[in-house]
Design a protein around this motif. Structure first.
Motif, PDB file in Angstrom:
ATOM      1  N   ARG A   1       0.857  -1.146   0.199  1.00  0.00           N
ATOM      2  CA  ARG A   1       0.226   0.150   0.023  1.00  0.00           C
ATOM      3  C   ARG A   1       0.780   1.157  -0.065  1.00  0.00           C
ATOM      4  O   ARG A   1       0.413   2.420   0.069  1.00  0.00           O
ATOM      5  CB  ARG A   1      -0.851   0.093   1.093  1.00  0.00           C
ATOM      6  CG  ARG A   1      -1.985  -1.015   1.246  1.00  0.00           C
ATOM      7  CD  ARG A   1      -3.058  -0.624   2.159  1.00  0.00           C
ATOM      8  NE  ARG A   1      -2.576  -0.675   3.763  1.00  0.00           N
ATOM      9  CZ  ARG A   1      -2.570  -1.701   4.503  1.00  0.00           C
ATOM     10  NH1 ARG A   1      -2.877  -3.040   3.964  1.00  0.00           N
ATOM     11  NH2 ARG A   1      -1.719  -1.630   5.584  1.00  0.00           N
ATOM     12  N   GLY A   2       2.085   1.218  -0.102  1.00  0.00           N
ATOM     13  CA  GLY A   2       2.872   2.176  -0.126  1.00  0.00           C
ATOM     14  C   GLY A   2       3.499   2.635   1.244  1.00  0.00           C
ATOM     15  O   GLY A   2       4.143   3.885   1.607  1.00  0.00           O
ATOM     16  N   CYS A   3       3.285   1.907   2.457  1.00  0.00           N
ATOM     17  CA  CYS A   3       3.841   2.046   3.817  1.00  0.00           C
ATOM     18  C   CYS A   3       5.137   1.921   4.089  1.00  0.00           C
ATOM     19  O   CYS A   3       5.879   1.064   3.470  1.00  0.00           O
ATOM     20  CB  CYS A   3       2.779   1.418   4.793  1.00  0.00           C
ATOM     21  SG  CYS A   3       1.265   1.858   4.893  1.00  0.00           S
ATOM     22  N   ARG A   4       5.851   2.396   5.102  1.00  0.00           N
ATOM     23  CA  ARG A   4       7.033   1.985   5.512  1.00  0.00           C
ATOM     24  C   ARG A   4       6.932   1.533   6.990  1.00  0.00           C
ATOM     25  O   ARG A   4       6.089   2.116   7.795  1.00  0.00           O
ATOM     26  CB  ARG A   4       8.041   3.270   5.481  1.00  0.00           C
ATOM     27  CG  ARG A   4       8.412   4.002   4.553  1.00  0.00           C
ATOM     28  CD  ARG A   4       9.108   4.966   4.612  1.00  0.00           C
ATOM     29  NE  ARG A   4       9.835   5.586   3.482  1.00  0.00           N
ATOM     30  CZ  ARG A   4       9.878   6.761   3.173  1.00  0.00           C
ATOM     31  NH1 ARG A   4       9.109   7.705   3.482  1.00  0.00           N
ATOM     32  NH2 ARG A   4      10.430   6.993   1.762  1.00  0.00           N
ATOM     33  N   ILE A   5       7.370   0.239   7.431  1.00  0.00           N
ATOM     34  CA  ILE A   5       7.048  -0.428   8.280  1.00  0.00           C
ATOM     35  C   ILE A   5       8.013   0.357   9.579  1.00  0.00           C
ATOM     36  O   ILE A   5       9.121   0.271   9.410  1.00  0.00           O
ATOM     37  CB  ILE A   5       7.492  -1.788   8.427  1.00  0.00           C
ATOM     38  CG1 ILE A   5       6.763  -2.520   7.340  1.00  0.00           C
ATOM     39  CG2 ILE A   5       6.827  -2.789   9.640  1.00  0.00           C
ATOM     40  CD1 ILE A   5       5.121  -2.171   6.913  1.00  0.00           C
ATOM     41  N   VAL A   6       7.213   0.485  10.582  1.00  0.00           N
ATOM     42  CA  VAL A   6       7.847   1.038  11.915  1.00  0.00           C
ATOM     43  C   VAL A   6       7.900  -0.090  12.853  1.00  0.00           C
ATOM     44  O   VAL A   6       6.853  -0.297  13.550  1.00  0.00           O
ATOM     45  CB  VAL A   6       7.498   2.280  12.495  1.00  0.00           C
ATOM     46  CG1 VAL A   6       8.266   2.850  13.943  1.00  0.00           C
ATOM     47  CG2 VAL A   6       7.436   3.343  11.254  1.00  0.00           C
ATOM     48  N   ILE A   7       9.046  -0.477  13.451  1.00  0.00           N
ATOM     49  CA  ILE A   7       8.997  -1.700  14.293  1.00  0.00           C
ATOM     50  C   ILE A   7      10.065  -1.164  15.454  1.00  0.00           C
ATOM     51  O   ILE A   7      10.949  -0.673  14.950  1.00  0.00           O
ATOM     52  CB  ILE A   7       9.301  -3.122  13.597  1.00  0.00           C
ATOM     53  CG1 ILE A   7       9.076  -4.000  14.805  1.00  0.00           C
ATOM     54  CG2 ILE A   7      10.553  -2.953  13.072  1.00  0.00           C
ATOM     55  CD1 ILE A   7       9.181  -5.598  13.970  1.00  0.00           C
ATOM     56  N   TYR A   8       9.870  -1.768  16.671  1.00  0.00           N
ATOM     57  CA  TYR A   8      10.914  -1.642  17.899  1.00  0.00           C
ATOM     58  C   TYR A   8      11.462  -2.884  18.049  1.00  0.00           C
ATOM     59  O   TYR A   8      10.426  -3.851  18.493  1.00  0.00           O
ATOM     60  CB  TYR A   8      10.115  -0.985  19.073  1.00  0.00           C
ATOM     61  CG  TYR A   8       9.465   0.333  18.840  1.00  0.00           C
ATOM     62  CD1 TYR A   8      10.536   1.506  18.637  1.00  0.00           C
ATOM     63  CD2 TYR A   8       8.171   0.509  18.620  1.00  0.00           C
ATOM     64  CE1 TYR A   8       9.879   2.798  18.443  1.00  0.00           C
ATOM     65  CE2 TYR A   8       7.640   1.751  18.323  1.00  0.00           C
ATOM     66  CZ  TYR A   8       8.331   2.937  18.178  1.00  0.00           C
ATOM     67  OH  TYR A   8       7.758   4.174  17.843  1.00  0.00           O
ATOM     68  N   PRO A   9      12.457  -3.297  17.499  1.00  0.00           N
ATOM     69  CA  PRO A   9      13.265  -4.598  17.615  1.00  0.00           C
ATOM     70  C   PRO A   9      13.203  -5.240  18.921  1.00  0.00           C
ATOM     71  O   PRO A   9      13.220  -6.341  18.992  1.00  0.00           O
ATOM     72  CB  PRO A   9      14.526  -4.444  16.923  1.00  0.00           C
ATOM     73  CG  PRO A   9      14.691  -3.276  16.143  1.00  0.00           C
ATOM     74  CD  PRO A   9      13.639  -2.191  17.011  1.00  0.00           C
ATOM     75  N   GLU A  10      13.242  -4.461  20.053  1.00  0.00           N
ATOM     76  CA  GLU A  10      13.203  -5.030  21.349  1.00  0.00           C
ATOM     77  C   GLU A  10      12.130  -5.396  21.788  1.00  0.00           C
ATOM     78  O   GLU A  10      11.790  -6.010  22.915  1.00  0.00           O
ATOM     79  CB  GLU A  10      14.053  -4.103  22.160  1.00  0.00           C
ATOM     80  CG  GLU A  10      15.537  -4.074  21.782  1.00  0.00           C
ATOM     81  CD  GLU A  10      16.333  -3.195  22.873  1.00  0.00           C
ATOM     82  OE1 GLU A  10      16.805  -3.610  23.615  1.00  0.00           O
ATOM     83  OE2 GLU A  10      16.029  -1.829  22.385  1.00  0.00           O
ATOM     84  N   GLY A  11      10.851  -4.895  21.062  1.00  0.00           N
ATOM     85  CA  GLY A  11       9.548  -5.194  21.528  1.00  0.00           C
ATOM     86  C   GLY A  11       8.959  -4.412  22.764  1.00  0.00           C
ATOM     87  O   GLY A  11       7.691  -4.429  22.927  1.00  0.00           O
ATOM     88  N   THR A  12       9.829  -3.782  23.631  1.00  0.00           N
ATOM     89  CA  THR A  12       9.025  -2.744  24.688  1.00  0.00           C
ATOM     90  C   THR A  12      10.082  -1.831  24.913  1.00  0.00           C
ATOM     91  O   THR A  12      11.081  -1.907  24.455  1.00  0.00           O
ATOM     92  CB  THR A  12       9.028  -3.858  25.924  1.00  0.00           C
ATOM     93  OG1 THR A  12       8.241  -3.308  26.861  1.00  0.00           O
ATOM     94  CG2 THR A  12      10.036  -4.238  26.366  1.00  0.00           C
ATOM     95  N   ARG A  13       9.559  -0.893  25.645  1.00  0.00           N
ATOM     96  CA  ARG A  13      10.898   0.048  26.107  1.00  0.00           C
ATOM     97  C   ARG A  13      11.767  -0.242  26.929  1.00  0.00           C
ATOM     98  O   ARG A  13      11.436  -1.171  27.922  1.00  0.00           O
ATOM     99  CB  ARG A  13       9.751   1.246  26.949  1.00  0.00           C
ATOM    100  CG  ARG A  13       8.722   2.032  25.756  1.00  0.00           C
ATOM    101  CD  ARG A  13       7.779   2.768  26.797  1.00  0.00           C
ATOM    102  NE  ARG A  13       6.949   1.945  27.488  1.00  0.00           N
ATOM    103  CZ  ARG A  13       6.002   2.506  28.462  1.00  0.00           C
ATOM    104  NH1 ARG A  13       5.804   3.732  28.481  1.00  0.00           N
ATOM    105  NH2 ARG A  13       5.225   1.589  28.936  1.00  0.00           N
ATOM    106  N   LYS A  14      12.626   0.179  26.829  1.00  0.00           N
ATOM    107  CA  LYS A  14      13.968  -0.037  27.842  1.00  0.00           C
ATOM    108  C   LYS A  14      14.629   1.329  28.093  1.00  0.00           C
ATOM    109  O   LYS A  14      14.522   2.280  27.850  1.00  0.00           O
ATOM    110  CB  LYS A  14      15.169  -0.750  26.881  1.00  0.00           C
ATOM    111  CG  LYS A  14      14.699  -1.923  26.169  1.00  0.00           C
ATOM    112  CD  LYS A  14      14.517  -3.071  26.773  1.00  0.00           C
ATOM    113  CE  LYS A  14      15.819  -3.672  27.272  1.00  0.00           C
ATOM    114  NZ  LYS A  14      15.670  -5.295  27.950  1.00  0.00           N
ATOM    115  N   ALA A  15      15.019   1.027  29.267  1.00  0.00           N
ATOM    116  CA  ALA A  15      15.875   2.033  30.168  1.00  0.00           C
ATOM    117  C   ALA A  15      17.018   2.567  29.364  1.00  0.00           C
ATOM    118  O   ALA A  15      17.598   1.753  28.859  1.00  0.00           O
ATOM    119  CB  ALA A  15      16.108   1.760  31.622  1.00  0.00           C
TER     120      ALA A  15
END
Length: 268
Positions: free
Chosen positions: A149-163
């Motif tokens: 559809r013309g999107c760019r995928i945004v992913i956080y490779p660690e899956g959750t927030r890290k300190a």
């Protein structure tokens, strides 16, 4: 608690009241539009306003500024944007630079009435983290459709927030997505956890920074790709963090952050 910390806690409370109140109102509007009309320009305009306004509220109400650079490293066409994740700020800050993003979001968020409906209409990709590796094929299929559809995928490779400065824990989802989609991956380094930490009740003043880094080409063996991704994100995130600390933080470093700093600066 010092007077300075107490004042900052009050500023943070005001921000959350504004942030949550606006999010509820916009989610109702965007979610209703999404249910009735699906993906629309007006829905995307609401999303852009939500991100822009939250950045302004953070700056005015808490003193947390925003600086993002390196978006010239985002290639034209489909790609994966793989970002360090330390704060909700990461969502607001990255969004304006990604064209038409499709964020990978956990299933629980997508099930919230109105908010989840709005997220679906904005190309968000759902993942059920309780299923572990079994959830990855469905995530990849949604990502492939979003790329088409013309999107760019945004992913956080660690899956959750890290300190800030915490040891990295990259998951296999990013590796399998990279292998399946065969598109470039743009790493993103940042230091937002110094100012808006995962479990912090206070948002601290300062300038959070994010940097889009040169893309990793498709077609690499999975282990080499993952090593390249870590080698891009982690040292640059550490550098941005140390620069902010050396310039002077508007917050007292907690014990864990001091320990990590000591380990970096005196590894023996």
């Amino acid at each position: 608690m010092s007077i300075k910390a107490a004042i900052q806690a009050i500023r943070t409370t005001i921000f959350y009241l504004v942030f949550i109140g606006q999010t509820v109102i916009l989610a109702i509007i965007a979610g209703t539009i999404g249910i009735i009309a699906g993906r629309t320009r007006f829905g995307w305009a609401i999303a852009r306003f939500w991100c822009w306004s939250n950045i302004q509220y953070l700056r005015v109400l808490t003193g947390m500024g925003t600086h993002v650079e390196g978006d010239e490293n985002i290639p034209p066409g489909g790609c994966i944007i793989a970002s360090k994740h330390q704060s909700d700020w990461d969502i607001f800050a990255i969004f304006p630079h990604t064209g038409r993003p499709a964020y990978v979001a956990k299933k629980e968020l997508m099930r919230i009435p109105f908010f989840g409906w709005a997220a679906h209409s904005l190309d968000c990709i759902e993942i059920d983290r309780q299923k572990g590796a079994q959830a990855i094929p469905a995530m990849i299929e949604q990502a492939r459709d979003a790329i088409d559809r013309g999107c760019r995928i945004v992913i956080y490779p660690e899956g959750t927030r890290k300190a800030a400065l915490a040891p990295p824990e990259y998951r296999q989802g990013i590796v399998r997505m990279y292998t399946a989609l065969n598109v470039p991956v743009v790493p993103v380094a940042l230091n937002s956890g110094l100012f808006w930490g995962r479990n912090s009740l206070v948002i601290w003043p300062g300038r959070a920074r994010a940097r889009f880094l040169p893309p990793i080409e498709p077609g690499l063996p999975p282990d080499i790709f993952l090593a390249r991704l870590k080698e891009a994100i982690e040292p640059e995130s550490t550098r941005l963090t140390l620069e902010a600390i050396d310039q002077g933080l508007g917050r007292p470093p907690d014990e864990r952050l001091r320990e990590r700093l000591d380990a970096l600066r005196d590894p023996e």
